[in-house]
Motif scaffolding. Sequence first.
Motif, PDB file in Angstrom:
ATOM      1  N   ASN A  86      -7.921  61.682 -78.333  1.00 26.08           N
ATOM      2  CA  ASN A  86      -7.199  60.606 -77.666  1.00 26.08           C
ATOM      3  C   ASN A  86      -8.169  59.528 -77.210  1.00 26.08           C
ATOM      4  O   ASN A  86      -9.239  59.822 -76.672  1.00 26.08           O
ATOM      5  CB  ASN A  86      -6.446  61.154 -76.449  1.00 26.08           C
ATOM      6  N   ASP A  87      -7.779  58.279 -77.413  1.00 26.52           N
ATOM      7  CA  ASP A  87      -8.563  57.138 -76.950  1.00 26.52           C
ATOM      8  C   ASP A  87      -8.223  56.918 -75.479  1.00 26.52           C
ATOM      9  O   ASP A  87      -7.093  56.555 -75.144  1.00 26.52           O
ATOM     10  CB  ASP A  87      -8.210  55.900 -77.778  1.00 26.52           C
ATOM     11  N   TYR A 136     -13.411  58.991 -76.255  1.00 27.53           N
ATOM     12  CA  TYR A 136     -12.430  59.881 -76.859  1.00 27.53           C
ATOM     13  C   TYR A 136     -12.491  61.274 -76.239  1.00 27.53           C
ATOM     14  O   TYR A 136     -13.562  61.781 -75.912  1.00 27.53           O
ATOM     15  CB  TYR A 136     -12.675  59.991 -78.372  1.00 27.53           C
ATOM     16  N   GLN A 148     -14.116  52.976 -77.000  1.00 23.66           N
ATOM     17  CA  GLN A 148     -14.501  54.124 -77.839  1.00 23.66           C
ATOM     18  C   GLN A 148     -14.888  55.333 -77.002  1.00 23.66           C
ATOM     19  O   GLN A 148     -15.929  55.959 -77.213  1.00 23.66           O
ATOM     20  CB  GLN A 148     -15.635  53.730 -78.797  1.00 23.66           C
TER      21      GLN A 148
END
Length: 368
Positions: free
Chosen positions: A262-263, A253, A251
């Motif tokens: 975007n992860d 980002y 998690q």
Amino acid sequence: LNTPEGLDGEQLNILVLGIDRSAQGGDMAAGSSNDSQSNDGNTDMIMYVQLDFVNDEVRMLQIPRNIMVTTDYDVSHNYQINNVARTQGSDGNNNYDALRQLIYDQFGLYTDGYVAIRLEALVELVDLLGPIQIYVPDEITYTDKYGNPTSHLDQGLQWMDGATAEFFLRARETYTQGDIQRLNVQRYFYSAMFARLRDMTVWDIAKILPVVMNYMETDLSVSKMVSAAVSLLTVSSDHIMLCQVPVYMGQLYYPIGVEYPNDVVVVARQETADLLNTYFRTPETQLTADQLNVCDNAIDLGNRSPTDPNVQYMGSLNEEVVTAAGEDGTEIDPNATYDLPTATATPAPDASGADSGSSDPSSADDAA
């Protein structure tokens, strides 16, 4: 950027890239709903391969595809390493030299050239050589939106054609660690391919060359390609090492504050410096953690722990496959030569990459 003078006859350093273009389509095709992070044309497999001609060793560094490498959209449109070559390219062509330069700038890793292979090549190569027997460490099942299984692989030794091998290589949604765990699973494919190739004749290799060359882009000379092939096929499997860049994940980002960030994963600076100094650098090319130009200050990492670099030798992977076959009563592929570890364990390298003389097989992992 290239291997420094003085080492160029002792090492060959190659950037091996897998381009995310699927010939098969279906569940695992680029852009499909089951693999929403895929993006046709991205360099989704990135591996730094160091051929050490002095010590007869091969060292492979897996670089996770979604490492955050920039905060500049013009460098990478998704801020990750897998989109650098595509962003810097033009007319639908990737700029692999831009990716080479970024890896040198951020990790201090020399590369003498690149080999880029589209995913279709692997599909056709497996069909040409195969089917190939590959060990599946955990059951893999993909389902549709109603929960009905659409693609499945049982745990254990499985015979795979090209399309099935593609599914095996691309699958990641069922893993708790996603892409990081997929890197570990992909090593069983490398193990199977090496085992099959080791038993091939010159004529067999000649038969597959047209397929490979049709899908491959490289800036390496023929002589360097031959050197690489000979090294890979003749060095003992307990002198072929695989590891991966340690990262912080979970998690994270970027960009922050937008609706669809975007992860990403972030390079673990100190752990990466230690790994590279232990296995890939000579005393003259050592770098401290502060000298790495990685992008690790744009996101709050909290109290996360880095992933394990998972240092393994090909021989131990082969041994695991053979052991699993014995336990299951499965007949091993008669067309594959599984090179098992020798009686003397592979010594852990010192910081120069040379043998330290240790016979403790766990010391290599401890050093990382």
